[in-house]
Structure formats: structure tokens, C-alpha cells
Write a protein that holds these residues in place. Sequence first.
Motif, PDB file in Angstrom:
ATOM      1  N   ARG A 179      10.348   0.521 -16.751  1.00  0.00           N
ATOM      2  CA  ARG A 179       9.805   1.163 -17.820  1.00  0.00           C
ATOM      3  C   ARG A 179      10.661   2.231 -18.498  1.00  0.00           C
ATOM      4  O   ARG A 179      10.214   3.277 -18.939  1.00  0.00           O
ATOM      5  CB  ARG A 179       8.332   1.973 -16.933  1.00  0.00           C
ATOM      6  N   GLY A 180      11.770   1.968 -18.354  1.00  0.00           N
ATOM      7  CA  GLY A 180      12.689   2.888 -19.111  1.00  0.00           C
ATOM      8  C   GLY A 180      12.860   4.531 -18.458  1.00  0.00           C
ATOM      9  O   GLY A 180      13.748   4.119 -17.587  1.00  0.00           O
ATOM     10  N   ALA A 181      12.185   5.463 -18.993  1.00  0.00           N
ATOM     11  CA  ALA A 181      12.649   6.777 -18.404  1.00  0.00           C
ATOM     12  C   ALA A 181      11.946   6.632 -17.050  1.00  0.00           C
ATOM     13  O   ALA A 181      11.308   5.966 -16.191  1.00  0.00           O
ATOM     14  CB  ALA A 181      12.152   7.860 -18.996  1.00  0.00           C
ATOM     15  N   PRO A 182      12.712   7.683 -16.174  1.00  0.00           N
ATOM     16  CA  PRO A 182      12.039   8.035 -14.750  1.00  0.00           C
ATOM     17  C   PRO A 182      10.554   8.278 -14.883  1.00  0.00           C
ATOM     18  O   PRO A 182      10.211   8.890 -15.974  1.00  0.00           O
ATOM     19  CB  PRO A 182      12.701   9.328 -14.267  1.00  0.00           C
ATOM     20  N   GLN A 183       9.861   7.866 -13.840  1.00  0.00           N
ATOM     21  CA  GLN A 183       8.539   8.025 -13.640  1.00  0.00           C
ATOM     22  C   GLN A 183       8.132   8.965 -12.483  1.00  0.00           C
ATOM     23  O   GLN A 183       8.658   8.544 -11.495  1.00  0.00           O
ATOM     24  CB  GLN A 183       7.678   6.672 -13.404  1.00  0.00           C
ATOM     25  N   HIS A 184       7.606  10.149 -12.816  1.00  0.00           N
ATOM     26  CA  HIS A 184       7.381  11.022 -11.876  1.00  0.00           C
ATOM     27  C   HIS A 184       5.835  11.069 -11.402  1.00  0.00           C
ATOM     28  O   HIS A 184       4.989  10.978 -12.370  1.00  0.00           O
ATOM     29  CB  HIS A 184       7.586  12.420 -12.427  1.00  0.00           C
ATOM     30  N   TYR A 185       5.581  11.198 -10.212  1.00  0.00           N
ATOM     31  CA  TYR A 185       4.249  11.156  -9.671  1.00  0.00           C
ATOM     32  C   TYR A 185       4.170  12.350  -8.751  1.00  0.00           C
ATOM     33  O   TYR A 185       5.318  13.113  -8.432  1.00  0.00           O
ATOM     34  CB  TYR A 185       4.108   9.837  -8.665  1.00  0.00           C
ATOM     35  N   ALA A 186       3.239  12.625  -7.896  1.00  0.00           N
ATOM     36  CA  ALA A 186       2.942  13.845  -7.221  1.00  0.00           C
ATOM     37  C   ALA A 186       3.901  13.741  -6.022  1.00  0.00           C
ATOM     38  O   ALA A 186       4.628  15.056  -5.880  1.00  0.00           O
ATOM     39  CB  ALA A 186       1.381  13.836  -7.001  1.00  0.00           C
ATOM     40  N   ARG A 187       4.113  12.905  -5.346  1.00  0.00           N
ATOM     41  CA  ARG A 187       5.059  12.677  -4.181  1.00  0.00           C
ATOM     42  C   ARG A 187       6.293  12.026  -4.482  1.00  0.00           C
ATOM     43  O   ARG A 187       7.201  12.087  -3.432  1.00  0.00           O
ATOM     44  CB  ARG A 187       4.151  11.881  -2.876  1.00  0.00           C
ATOM     45  N   SER A 188       6.521  11.535  -5.400  1.00  0.00           N
ATOM     46  CA  SER A 188       7.725  10.594  -5.807  1.00  0.00           C
ATOM     47  C   SER A 188       8.125  10.388  -6.884  1.00  0.00           C
ATOM     48  O   SER A 188       7.442  10.728  -8.091  1.00  0.00           O
ATOM     49  CB  SER A 188       7.603   9.353  -4.916  1.00  0.00           C
ATOM     50  N   PRO A 207       0.716  -1.247  -0.131  1.00  0.00           N
ATOM     51  CA  PRO A 207       0.181  -0.225  -0.002  1.00  0.00           C
ATOM     52  C   PRO A 207       0.944   1.370  -0.182  1.00  0.00           C
ATOM     53  O   PRO A 207       0.313   2.232  -0.682  1.00  0.00           O
ATOM     54  CB  PRO A 207      -0.876   0.017   1.161  1.00  0.00           C
ATOM     55  N   THR A 208       2.083   1.225   0.511  1.00  0.00           N
ATOM     56  CA  THR A 208       2.858   2.524   0.660  1.00  0.00           C
ATOM     57  C   THR A 208       3.470   2.665  -0.544  1.00  0.00           C
ATOM     58  O   THR A 208       3.349   3.981  -1.344  1.00  0.00           O
ATOM     59  CB  THR A 208       3.906   2.286   1.612  1.00  0.00           C
ATOM     60  N   PHE A 209       3.960   1.826  -1.349  1.00  0.00           N
ATOM     61  CA  PHE A 209       4.533   1.888  -2.745  1.00  0.00           C
ATOM     62  C   PHE A 209       3.242   2.341  -3.773  1.00  0.00           C
ATOM     63  O   PHE A 209       3.428   3.242  -4.553  1.00  0.00           O
ATOM     64  CB  PHE A 209       5.136   0.575  -3.187  1.00  0.00           C
ATOM     65  N   ASP A 210       2.247   1.761  -3.580  1.00  0.00           N
ATOM     66  CA  ASP A 210       1.096   1.999  -4.283  1.00  0.00           C
ATOM     67  C   ASP A 210       0.589   3.674  -4.216  1.00  0.00           C
ATOM     68  O   ASP A 210       0.348   4.302  -5.030  1.00  0.00           O
ATOM     69  CB  ASP A 210      -0.108   1.118  -3.926  1.00  0.00           C
ATOM     70  N   GLY A 211       0.635   3.899  -2.818  1.00  0.00           N
ATOM     71  CA  GLY A 211       0.229   5.500  -2.728  1.00  0.00           C
ATOM     72  C   GLY A 211       1.469   6.354  -3.226  1.00  0.00           C
ATOM     73  O   GLY A 211       0.967   7.291  -4.075  1.00  0.00           O
ATOM     74  N   LEU A 212       2.456   5.939  -3.118  1.00  0.00           N
ATOM     75  CA  LEU A 212       3.707   6.830  -3.627  1.00  0.00           C
ATOM     76  C   LEU A 212       3.718   6.776  -5.251  1.00  0.00           C
ATOM     77  O   LEU A 212       3.601   7.858  -5.832  1.00  0.00           O
ATOM     78  CB  LEU A 212       5.011   6.225  -3.090  1.00  0.00           C
ATOM     79  N   LEU A 213       3.242   5.743  -5.809  1.00  0.00           N
ATOM     80  CA  LEU A 213       3.500   5.613  -7.236  1.00  0.00           C
ATOM     81  C   LEU A 213       2.012   5.486  -8.069  1.00  0.00           C
ATOM     82  O   LEU A 213       2.027   4.990  -9.072  1.00  0.00           O
ATOM     83  CB  LEU A 213       4.399   4.225  -7.593  1.00  0.00           C
ATOM     84  N   GLU A 214       1.068   5.806  -7.136  1.00  0.00           N
ATOM     85  CA  GLU A 214      -0.149   5.926  -7.867  1.00  0.00           C
ATOM     86  C   GLU A 214      -0.695   4.494  -8.527  1.00  0.00           C
ATOM     87  O   GLU A 214      -1.454   4.635  -9.410  1.00  0.00           O
ATOM     88  CB  GLU A 214      -0.451   7.208  -8.714  1.00  0.00           C
ATOM     89  N   GLY A 215      -0.399   3.686  -7.674  1.00  0.00           N
ATOM     90  CA  GLY A 215      -0.967   2.247  -8.234  1.00  0.00           C
ATOM     91  C   GLY A 215      -0.224   1.550  -9.282  1.00  0.00           C
ATOM     92  O   GLY A 215      -0.179   0.528  -9.662  1.00  0.00           O
ATOM     93  N   VAL A 216       0.838   2.289  -9.793  1.00  0.00           N
ATOM     94  CA  VAL A 216       1.786   1.729 -10.840  1.00  0.00           C
ATOM     95  C   VAL A 216       2.788   0.843 -10.082  1.00  0.00           C
ATOM     96  O   VAL A 216       3.563   1.200  -9.286  1.00  0.00           O
ATOM     97  CB  VAL A 216       2.408   2.819 -11.791  1.00  0.00           C
ATOM     98  N   PRO A 217       2.768  -0.504 -10.547  1.00  0.00           N
ATOM     99  CA  PRO A 217       3.974  -1.472  -9.831  1.00  0.00           C
ATOM    100  C   PRO A 217       5.427  -0.972  -9.895  1.00  0.00           C
ATOM    101  O   PRO A 217       5.691  -0.355 -11.063  1.00  0.00           O
ATOM    102  CB  PRO A 217       3.491  -2.764 -10.419  1.00  0.00           C
TER     103      PRO A 217
END
Length: 327
Positions: free
Chosen positions: A44-53, A30-40
Motif C-alpha cells: 500500500r505504498g507508505a509504511p502503515q502504522h498501527y498501535a502495536r506494529s 488471526p495474529t497478523f489481523d490483530g497486529l494490523l487491525e484487520g488490514v491484510p
Amino acid sequence: MPRVLLLFVDGVGLGATDAGVNPFLVARLPTFDGLLEGVPVAARGAPQHYARSSLVGVDAILGFAGIPQSGTGQAALLTGSNAVEMHGRHFGPWVPSRLRPLVRQESVLARALGAGYTGAFANAYPEEVKELIGGDTDMSRKTATLPSDVPGHVARARRGSTFLRAGPPLAALGAGLLTRHTPELERGEAVASELTNEGWRTGLGRTGVPAIDAVQAGLNLARIASAYDITLFAHYATDYAGHEQDMAVAVRTLEKLDAFLAGLIEGADENLLIVVVSDHGNIEDVRTGHTRNPALGLVVGTGHAGFARRLKSLVDITPAIMDVLAT
Ligand SMILES: [Zn+2]
């Protein structure tokens, strides 16, 4: 001024989006899911940016053939030098002898303290390591001169010296920060590498050390990190679990890490940049041991996206942290 927590997790890579091999796609996180907005957590190549991480794959190959190993990987991560190139090949599990002075003298901890910042190594180590440290920081030579007629003493000391061949405690030793032992762990002013203190209570017989859950360990680490410009903590269970090549073991280990992150993030204030980084892949593919996958880079907190963009390989971590401290 920003503060940095460098949370080293051994043997965690970004692997395939395949639940048959990658425990990140099986575990409840649940913590990873919250940080990465559900993306496992996967490559996936390039850095993935989310709101908090931000999630980024960090190159651990460093231009060399073969399978990345802990010794040279940790040395590169902790110093910003290409330790694989310096040694001529990937090497582990310990930091090679000739690179130990580099890790002791030029780690991100030593450099931060040398620049006037405050720092901590949050891991607890048994008091026995103090007997070895003395004024001599060449652990291999010190071990060789231990009296052999005191078996318990020697066994404990040798165990301590083995710990001191890993990158994080070597860096802490060189910076004068290998200072947290049983009393600190009892008071929650240190964290056991395995998080819940089981090894201290059962393996070392330190029954005064409380049994805690991983969430509490995360809260304790957040409190420690709130008092220093830079804090280092190292967690190795992920690599041990990867070597088991067992999905159930890997899932349990990742769920414990997730709970630890939950406590850490709950306890962290907005000025703390949390940099979760590994030295090579392992646990993300239960079919094998170490992998050539990119190592995990997860950056949480203010400025996470810009920081993550700098992390191309293991050698980028230390300079990026030094730059954050200087802002
Ligand atoms: Zn490793």
C-alpha cells in the motif's frame, strides 16, 4: 535497554490486494489481523502504522534489473552493504562465494558482538556441521576435501555445507554463534527452521526431539530472545512454499507462520523489538516464483513506528538494528 529479535522469513513480499493470487488475503491469520487491525498484508505504498506494529515494504531490487534472489538479498539484509551492487547482479539461492567473507565478518551479529552486545542464533543445526566447521570457515573448500569413502558421513556433511551457504548460518558461523544442535532442540533452547521439528524427527531420525506445534516454537524463540541483546532466527518454508505456486500450500504455510508469531508475541516481553523481514517476494503471488514486489517488513514492539520508517531497502535493516542496540 531494548533487545532485538531479527526474524528472517524467506520469500515473503507485499503483493496485490487480490485474493485470486495473494494467499495473505485467503489464509486465516488471526495474529497478523490483530497486529494490523484487520488490514491484510499487501502493498500500500507508505509504511502503515498501527498501535502495536508497523508494516513496511522493503525494497529488494537495490537498483538492479532482474528478479531479486536469496543470496545477494540475504547478504544485503544481514550486513547493510548493497550485495547486489558488489556482485553486479541478483544472485541465489546461495550467497556468492566472494561475498561469504563479508557475511561472516560484517553481519549484524558480528558487529553487535564486536560492540560488546550479547547475541544468539536460535536455529538448530545438525551436529554434522561441526565436523565441517573446525577451524576452517571456507565451506566450499572443506566440502571438496571430504573423504568420499564414507557415504553416510559425506551425505550428511554435504547437506550441512549446503545449509552453510545461506546467509543466516554464514553470519552465525562468522560470529561464533552456530552452536545449537540436537540437545538444545530437545530442550527447547533452539528452534528448527521449519518450526515443528518434523524434519529432525523423520529426515534426520532424531526421535528424541519432541514434535511441537508452531505456537510452542514461537514461545521457545521468545524465551531464547529474552536472554540476549540480539537474536537471529531464520525460517525458509515460506520461500519453498512460494516455489510450489499452489494456493493451498501457500495458505497452510502462512497459517503456520501466523501461529508461530502468536507464540512469539505471547512470550515476548515489552523490551523486545521484533523485526520480521524478508529478502524478496515470492509467496505473495502464487502465479510465479520470486517477484520484484517489496519484501515484507513487520516491526512489533516499543518504537516500531520509528524503526519501520527507516526501512527503505534491505541495506537499512542492519544499521537500524545497531542504532536500536545503542539506545
Ligand atoms: Zn530468499
